[in-house]
Write a protein that holds these residues in place. Structure first.
Motif, mmCIF file in Angstrom:
data_model
loop_
_atom_site.group_PDB
_atom_site.id
_atom_site.type_symbol
_atom_site.label_atom_id
_atom_site.label_comp_id
_atom_site.label_asym_id
_atom_site.label_seq_id
_atom_site.Cartn_x
_atom_site.Cartn_y
_atom_site.Cartn_z
ATOM 1 N N GLU A 258 -4.966 13.058 -0.789
ATOM 2 C CA GLU A 258 -4.935 11.894 0.089
ATOM 3 C C GLU A 258 -5.344 12.290 1.510
ATOM 4 O O GLU A 258 -6.107 11.585 2.171
ATOM 5 C CB GLU A 258 -3.521 11.308 0.075
ATOM 6 C CG GLU A 258 -3.420 9.890 0.577
ATOM 7 C CD GLU A 258 -4.209 8.889 -0.251
ATOM 8 O OE1 GLU A 258 -4.230 9.025 -1.486
ATOM 9 O OE2 GLU A 258 -4.818 7.996 0.345
ATOM 10 N N GLU B 169 -10.295 4.147 3.113
ATOM 11 C CA GLU B 169 -8.847 4.266 2.971
ATOM 12 C C GLU B 169 -8.135 3.083 3.624
ATOM 13 O O GLU B 169 -7.117 2.608 3.126
ATOM 14 C CB GLU B 169 -8.367 5.582 3.586
ATOM 15 C CG GLU B 169 -8.747 6.800 2.770
ATOM 16 C CD GLU B 169 -8.154 6.777 1.363
ATOM 17 O OE1 GLU B 169 -6.944 6.546 1.247
ATOM 18 O OE2 GLU B 169 -8.905 6.965 0.402
ATOM 19 N N GLU C 22 -8.501 0.241 1.303
ATOM 20 C CA GLU C 22 -7.601 0.458 0.176
ATOM 21 C C GLU C 22 -6.174 0.013 0.535
ATOM 22 O O GLU C 22 -5.519 -0.719 -0.221
ATOM 23 C CB GLU C 22 -7.599 1.943 -0.172
ATOM 24 C CG GLU C 22 -6.819 2.312 -1.399
ATOM 25 C CD GLU C 22 -6.801 3.832 -1.580
ATOM 26 O OE1 GLU C 22 -7.020 4.278 -2.708
ATOM 27 O OE2 GLU C 22 -6.584 4.562 -0.587
ATOM 28 N N GLU D 95 0.779 3.731 -1.466
ATOM 29 C CA GLU D 95 -0.219 3.919 -2.518
ATOM 30 C C GLU D 95 0.327 4.824 -3.625
ATOM 31 O O GLU D 95 0.195 4.529 -4.807
ATOM 32 C CB GLU D 95 -1.494 4.534 -1.912
ATOM 33 C CG GLU D 95 -2.618 4.690 -2.925
ATOM 34 C CD GLU D 95 -3.746 5.539 -2.362
ATOM 35 O OE1 GLU D 95 -3.813 5.699 -1.127
ATOM 36 O OE2 GLU D 95 -4.536 6.052 -3.168
#
Ligand SMILES: [Zn+2]
Length: 240
Positions: free
Chosen positions: A94, A105, A108, A143
């Motif tokens: 990550e 990101e 996301e 996440e």
């Protein structure tokens, strides 16, 4: 709904959350103690059924305690370590993704908040602010589902598991030590089922689960284990 009612509901919801937080270590401790009682009592009852001497019964019981505690510790250590390794690898990946492609990101993270019910502009705003605050923490939490507040501790988990098992195993072992040999199988079985029922009801009470159901469950499996080893002990005791 009045203000007072909604405040009460809110407080109740908070209390429930606390409960689930406590369930983790409680379940591990109860499971360990349960294992200790069932496996040691079964061992003692099985060896006693084979007409062993009092000393032999105690040796088997103590060996069972040590073997069980070690195996619990090793199993817990391996399982928690591998969980920690997986989380670390996920976080490293990550971190790299955040460095390489911040915009993807951000999209996301925005998508995750939209999925949870925020509308697009607000989700974007939340994602931007959290990214500015601590991007990795936001991705880890929302996440990957990793909470950095509670990092896994393999050594601590192993020690806790082994201690819980030992505490449970000590009960039937002490009972066997104090009981005349002719009575060992009966006394250890009955006392151990009592301990199991007590442990089951306490853990159900603390966890807010139905008590009778929990007691019936642990008693059934405990009785089954002791009956099985007593049968095997009798069988081999006759053959030998
Ligand atoms: Zn991400």
């Amino acid at each position: 709904m009045t203000d007072d009612q909604s405040r009460k509901n809110y407080l109740r919801a908070r209390k429930e959350q606390h409960r689930t937080g406590r369930i983790g270590w409680l379940r591990a401790a109860v499971l360990g103690a349960n294992d200790g009682i069932v496996s040691t009592a079964s061992l003692v009852v099985g060896v006693a059924a084979a007409d062993a001497t009092h000393a032999n019964i105690m040796i088997a019981g103590v060996a069972g305690l040590v073997a069980g505690a070690m195996s619990m510790a090793a199993g817990e250590y391996v399982s928690v370590s591998s969980q920690a390794d997986t989380e670390k690898a996920d976080l490293d990946l990550e971190r790299k993704e955040l460095e390489a492609d911040g915009e993807s990101e951000l999209l996301e993270l925005t998508g995750i908040y939209v999925e949870r019910g925020l509308d697009e502009p607000l989700a974007r705003q939340v994602a931007e602010q959290l990214t500015r605050h601590d991007a990795l923490a936001a991705h880890a939490r929302d996440e990957l589902g990793i909470s950095e507040k509670m990092p896994p501790r393999p050594g601590q988990a192993a020690l806790a598991s082994a201690s819980a098992f030992t505490a449970g195993a000590a009960l039937p072992l002490l009972a066997a030590f104090l009981t005349p040999i002719a009575m060992i199988a009966v006394v250890v079985s009955v006392l151990s089922l009592g301990f199991l029922a007590l442990l089951g009801s306490v853990s159900a009470y603390v966890g807010g689960a139905p008590i009778a159901k929990a007691v019936a469950r642990v008693s059934f499996w405990g009785a089954l284990a002791m009956t099985a080893t007593a049968g095997i002990g009798k069988l081999f005791g006759v053959v030998a």
